[in-house]
Scaffold this motif. Structure first.
Motif, PDB file in Angstrom:
ATOM      1  N   VAL A  41     -50.068 -71.540  69.494  1.00 30.51           N
ATOM      2  CA  VAL A  41     -50.908 -72.842  69.454  1.00 30.51           C
ATOM      3  C   VAL A  41     -52.209 -72.305  69.785  1.00 30.51           C
ATOM      4  N   ASP A  42     -52.624 -71.663  71.050  1.00 34.44           N
ATOM      5  CA  ASP A  42     -53.824 -71.239  71.647  1.00 34.44           C
ATOM      6  C   ASP A  42     -54.644 -70.402  71.011  1.00 34.44           C
ATOM      7  N   GLU A  96     -56.218 -67.591  68.111  1.00 37.76           N
ATOM      8  CA  GLU A  96     -57.073 -67.729  66.765  1.00 37.76           C
ATOM      9  C   GLU A  96     -55.917 -67.408  65.772  1.00 37.76           C
ATOM     10  N   GLU A 142     -58.479 -76.470  53.577  1.00 31.81           N
ATOM     11  CA  GLU A 142     -58.741 -76.538  55.107  1.00 31.81           C
ATOM     12  C   GLU A 142     -57.472 -76.727  55.943  1.00 31.81           C
ATOM     13  N   TRP A 155     -54.143 -77.066  61.083  1.00 30.97           N
ATOM     14  CA  TRP A 155     -53.836 -76.592  62.692  1.00 30.97           C
ATOM     15  C   TRP A 155     -55.070 -76.523  63.321  1.00 30.97           C
ATOM     16  N   GLU A 156     -55.098 -76.270  64.589  1.00 29.96           N
ATOM     17  CA  GLU A 156     -56.326 -76.176  65.401  1.00 29.96           C
ATOM     18  C   GLU A 156     -56.386 -74.760  65.484  1.00 29.96           C
ATOM     19  N   ARG A 157     -57.620 -74.469  65.662  1.00 24.60           N
ATOM     20  CA  ARG A 157     -58.023 -72.804  65.988  1.00 24.60           C
ATOM     21  C   ARG A 157     -57.364 -71.845  64.664  1.00 24.60           C
ATOM     22  N   THR A 158     -57.515 -72.343  63.541  1.00 25.43           N
ATOM     23  CA  THR A 158     -57.163 -71.792  62.196  1.00 25.43           C
ATOM     24  C   THR A 158     -58.363 -71.641  61.437  1.00 25.43           C
ATOM     25  N   THR A 159     -58.305 -70.374  60.620  1.00 19.86           N
ATOM     26  CA  THR A 159     -59.194 -70.378  59.669  1.00 19.86           C
ATOM     27  C   THR A 159     -58.515 -69.840  58.380  1.00 19.86           C
TER      28      THR A 159
END
Length: 200
Positions: free
Chosen positions: A92-93, A95, A105, A108-112
């Motif tokens: 989760v935390d 990259e 897009e 999820w958070e912290r996702t490219t």
């Protein structure tokens, strides 16, 4: 620990059957054959040893949806193994880079999201600061990186089942090369955890 590459390492992790398959022939998304072995101490300790030095998770879209749909639910789950919870928190935390030509897009958070060849993405990541780049069970990404000889550490858990068919990890035509065994652990049910480093 052998240091054969400068900078960040590309570490790939995949579960294999004894007959060399990473998915069943009838339903590639059915991972029920993995479950009895994935909860063994050997498999859990193996995964922990891989994510602890890693600062980036690299995933294909299908695996990202599976992993990121499931693992966050483990955090705070009653009776969860601390190693599972540790991996879930890391996932989760950390990259995350997801290879996809269909996602615009990230949900999820912290996702490219990146729509480029795996080797090119890895080249960009290796040029940046950070720890290991961990490719989590995304066979299509791992196969692409093996084909371009851009894997630095190959981690496998081998489970004592024959799937009798299905896709193989090691296709003919891979670049010839030598690997050195870094660690080997055998555990419950005959599970094997193997880690190899590419000799360059």
């Amino acid at each position: 620990m052998t240091e054969q590459t400068a900078g960040r390492r590309v570490v790939t992790n995949l579960a294999l059957s004894l007959d060399g398959r990473y998915a069943a022939p009838d339903n590639p998304l059915d991972m029920s054959w993995v479950l009895p072995y994935a909860v063994s101490d050997v498999a859990r300790d193996h995964l922990t040893s891989l994510w602890e030095p890693a600062t980036t998770a690299l995933l294909g879209r299908v695996n990202a949806e599976g992993f990121l749909g499931f693992w966050p639910t483990v955090i705070g789950m009653e009776g969860a193994d601390p190693r599972d919870e540790g991996f879930a928190r890391w996932l989760v935390d950390t990259e995350k880079v997801v290879l996809s030509s269909t996602l615009d897009e990230a949900p999820w958070e912290r996702t490219t999201i990146v729509d480029k060849p795996a080797a090119e993405v890895v080249g960009d990541l290796k040029a940046a600061e950070g720890g290991d780049i961990l490719v989590l069970s995304s066979a299509s990404v791992i196969k692409a990186l093996l084909a371009t000889d851009t894997v630095d550490r190959l981690a496998l858990t081998v489970f004592p089942v024959f799937l009798g068919g299905g896709p193989r990890l090691f296709d003919d035509g891979l670049p010839a090369g030598q690997w050195t065994l870094v660690s080997q652990t055998a555990g419950e049910h005959g599970t094997l955890a193997l880690v190899y480093d590419r000799v360059r």
